[in-house]
Every structure is written in structure tokens, then in C-alpha cells.
Write an enzyme that holds these catalytic residues in place. Structure first.
Site, short mmCIF file in Angstrom:
data_model
loop_
_atom_site.label_atom_id
_atom_site.label_comp_id
_atom_site.label_asym_id
_atom_site.label_seq_id
_atom_site.Cartn_x
_atom_site.Cartn_y
_atom_site.Cartn_z
N HIS A 115 0.81 -1.23 0.00
CA HIS A 115 0.00 0.00 0.00
C HIS A 115 0.84 1.28 0.00
O HIS A 115 0.56 2.24 0.73
CB HIS A 115 -0.94 0.00 1.20
CG HIS A 115 -2.06 -1.01 1.10
ND1 HIS A 115 -2.58 -1.44 -0.08
CD2 HIS A 115 -2.77 -1.66 2.09
CE1 HIS A 115 -3.56 -2.30 0.15
NE2 HIS A 115 -3.69 -2.47 1.45
N HIS A 189 -9.80 2.35 0.38
CA HIS A 189 -9.71 1.24 1.34
C HIS A 189 -10.78 1.33 2.43
O HIS A 189 -10.53 1.01 3.59
CB HIS A 189 -8.30 1.20 1.94
CG HIS A 189 -7.86 -0.16 2.37
ND1 HIS A 189 -8.31 -0.76 3.53
CD2 HIS A 189 -7.03 -1.06 1.80
CE1 HIS A 189 -7.74 -1.95 3.66
NE2 HIS A 189 -6.96 -2.16 2.61
N GLU A 326 -11.66 -3.52 -2.97
CA GLU A 326 -10.67 -2.57 -3.47
C GLU A 326 -10.56 -2.69 -4.99
O GLU A 326 -10.04 -3.69 -5.49
CB GLU A 326 -9.32 -2.84 -2.80
CG GLU A 326 -9.39 -2.75 -1.29
CD GLU A 326 -8.27 -3.51 -0.58
OE1 GLU A 326 -7.09 -3.22 -0.83
OE2 GLU A 326 -8.56 -4.42 0.22
#
Ligand code: GLA
Length: 361
Positions: A115, A189, A326
Site C-alpha cells: 500500500h 480502502h 478494493e
């Protein structure tokens, strides 16, 4: 600002450690849908939607205070980038040059870049302004991710917009351009619990994912590069299926992540009309349809949450208290030449749209 019965307002919320002000935007329509988002990490801190009796509830997990978002290791409600999800060993090669990224995670004991690294897009303060168009109001966030940030090549100009529409949708638009070849993969997210952020787990939700195949992973949650069919497996969500039904089945692809944590290869479809996924909470009747332009969708069932995550109103978020859908390119694409490319070059534009449509049944 008021237009077509949809409003956007901005208020001071808190400040960064260096004193920069942090804002909170509120988007609301007359049908009772309300989204609050801050310029810290483009984070959606609440999303309030009515149930089948018109009762509004906040359906995304999050925190009350900026300090909690700063310490947030679960990526609650934020935009993740420059590369969402994992890059194996934090390394990739582009045009013959190898780049080394921060390794900030080690699922299964295998270090990877997760991420966007140590200080990803979720931990940055973005520029912001309210925006309106016919039938929608929103907020536009912008930031320039400098060359070398977290090890990525090239300056990247990124715009993220949240639009609330008069069709009860939250539309998220991502745009990016660069001045040197780089890789980009952005997503949102949010953890959903359509019963309410403080209503236990998502195991009773019904989920549909328009995917006949997924990209299986190794113990480090890194794609092996294969595509496998979902038919006959606990990953077959082609028709709406209760999330908890097969979540603890004996299947290596469930064991690596302690539940669902995989990238689904979205089917060829009319992306304007056919959702990538639908989610329904049978108790409240709230329904979410998610439309997406991306080739993949990570379904993560909140397996890493535990009650040490104290959320809004002091509520502890237990394991699987929320789930993430996502919209993304496949994880580790920079290391898999046959995956859809995540390379962005000067003169090209990265674009990605995700629409979250709310209704009840
Ligand atoms: C994504 C990943 C998960 C986990 C969460 C954050 O959904 O796929 O493995 O890292 O983010 O906790």
C-alpha cells in the site's frame, strides 16, 4: 454550496504536527446519503446511508480523531498509493532499471511493499477544494508525489475526486500523470459493514463478485502469476453468497490471509451497467452496487482486524468487523509482464473510476 439538492461544506477539523490545518468535507443529498472526508489521506471518515425503514447509520469503519488515523495501520477509509496492494520484496524493474521500494509488511514472513510503503498516500495531507456539477457535489484532492518518494521513480501528479450524486452514488475518480516512467495503482480502502460500523461482523452479508477467475497467491500473499477459475471453490461469488458460508473452509488460498484476501479478475462486461460487485446486509436491507473500470477487485474480509482497533465512539472493531472491496490493478503487476500493465509514461494519463451506488431492498 448548494446545487440540485446536494451540498458540500468544508470545516476546520484538526491540524498536522507541523501546524498545517486539516479539513473535513461533508457531502449530503436529500435522500439521506452523507459522506464525510478529510484531506488527510483523502480519508472517508463516515458514510451514512438509510436502511429500508429510512434509519440512517454510518456504514464504514473509522476513527473519531486525526491522531488515530495517523496511527492507523489498517488503512481505514483512505486512498492507497502510489501502488495499492503488494509488490514482492519491494522490487521491480522498469525499462531495464531496478527500483527498490520500502518493505513495510511481511505476510507469511515474506517481506513486501504494501500500500505505497512507510508513508504512503494515506499518510499525507492533500490539497483540496469543493466542486460541483449538475446533479452532483464533491471534493477534489490533489497532491504531487515527488520523484523518489518511497523509492518510486518520477514526479506523479495525482487527483482524487469524491462526488455524491442525485442517484445515491458516491463516485470516486482517480487521475494521475507523470514526468518519468513509473507504476501506479490507486484504490479506496473503506471497510464496509452495511449493518453499521459498530454492528459486529460482515459474515452475514451477501456478496456478488463478477469474476470467473482469480489470481492465486503464495504464502506472502503475492500472486503466483496464474489465473484459476473460481467454479467449485469458496471463491465463487458469481451469484450472491453469504460471506461467512465458506470463509473458514480448508483451502490454502483462505489460510494464507486468514480468510478472504485475494484479487478477483473482473469479467468482461458493460462496466457502466453491470456491477463488479454487490453487497447486501439482509438485516437492514442496505445494498451497495460497485461499478469499476479496473481489471481487478481485492476482496479483503478484515481478517487482520482485532478488538485492539478502537474505532468511532470507542467501539472495538473485532476480526471481520468490516470488509474491503478494493478496485485495483492486480497485485505485484510490475513483476508479471502478462498482467494488465500498471506502467505510466509521460504524456499518458492514469484514469480509474469507481461508483458506489446505495439502495435498500
Ligand atoms: C489489503 C490487503 C490486506 C491487508 C489490508 C490492510 O486489503 O490485501 O492483506 O494488508 O489491506 O490491513
Amino acid at each position: 454550496m448548494q446545487r440540485d439538492q446536494i451540498s458540500v461544506s468544508a470545516a476546520a477539523w484538526d491540524q498536522m504536527r507541523d501546524g498545517r490545518p486539516v479539513r473535513l468535507y461533508t457531502l449530503a443529498n436529500r435522500a439521506g446519503l452523507q459522506v464525510c472526508a478529510t484531506d488527510y489521506g483523502c480519508t472517508i471518515v463516515s458514510l451514512t446511508a438509510p436502511d429500508r425503514d429510512g434509519q440512517p447509520t454510518d456504514v464504514v469503519l473509522g476513527y473519531d480523531r486525526l491522531a488515530d488515523y495517523m496511527a492507523n495501520s489498517a488503512y481505514m477509509g483512505c486512498v492507497v498509493g502510489r501502488y495499492a496492494n503488494r509488490i514482492a520484496a519491494g522490487r521491480f524493474t522498469l525499462d531495464g532499471r531496478t527500483y527498490t521500494l520500502a518493505t513495510n509488511s511481511a505476510s507469511g514472513g515474506l517481506p513486501c511493499h504494501l500500500h505505497g510503503g512507510r508513508v504512503g498516500f494515506d499518510k499525507r495531507l492533500w490539497e483540496s477544494e469543493p466542486v460541483t456539477e449538475a446533479g452532483a457535489a464533491g471534493v477534489r484532492f490533489h497532491r504531487r508525489s515527488p520523484d523518489g518518494e518511497e523509492g518510486y521513480p518520477g514526479n506523479l501528479d495525482v487527483t482524487v475526486e469524491y462526488w455524491l450524486t442525485d442517484r445515491n452514488e458516491l463516485r470516486v475518480e482517480y487521475d494521475a500523470t507523470c514526468d518519468a516512467p513509473t507504476v501506479v495503482n490507486l484504490t479506496q480502502h473503506m471497510y464496509f459493514n452495511l449493518g453499521g460500523h459498530d454492528r459486529g461482523t460482515i459474515l452475514d452479508h451477501e456478496l456478488m463478485i463478477a469474476a470467473e477467475r482469480l489470481t492465486p497467491v503464495n504464502a506472502g500473499l503475492i500472486p503466483t502469476g496464474e489465473y484459476v477459475p473460481v467454479a467449485g471453490t469458496p471463491f465463487d461469488f458469481r451469484t450472491p453468497t453469504v460471506v461467512g458460508l465458506r470463509i473458514d473452509a480448508e483451502h490454502a488460498q483462505l489460510q494464507y490471509g486468514g480468510g478472504y484476501d485475494l484479487n478477483f479478475v473482473l469479467d468482461q462486461r458493460d462496466i457502466q451497467r453491470q456491477p463488479a460487485a454487490t453487497l447486501c446486509d439482509p438485516t437492514s436491507g442496505r445494498r451497495l452496487e460497485l461499478f469499476a473500470t479496473t481489471p481487478g477487485l481485492q476482496f479483503y474480509s478484515g481478517n487482520f482486524l482485532d478488538s485492539s482497533h478502537i474505532g468511532k465512539g470507542g467501539h472495538p472493531y473485532q476480526r471481520r468487523a468490516g470488509l474491503c472491496l478494493e478496485t485495483q490493478h492486480y497485485p505485484d503487476s510490475p513483476n508479471h509482464a502478462h498482467f494488465p500493465s500498471t506502467v505510466l509514461r509521460p504524456g499518458q494519463q492514469y484514469r480509474h473510476t469507481a461508483v458506489y451506488r446505495f439502495s435498500t431492498r
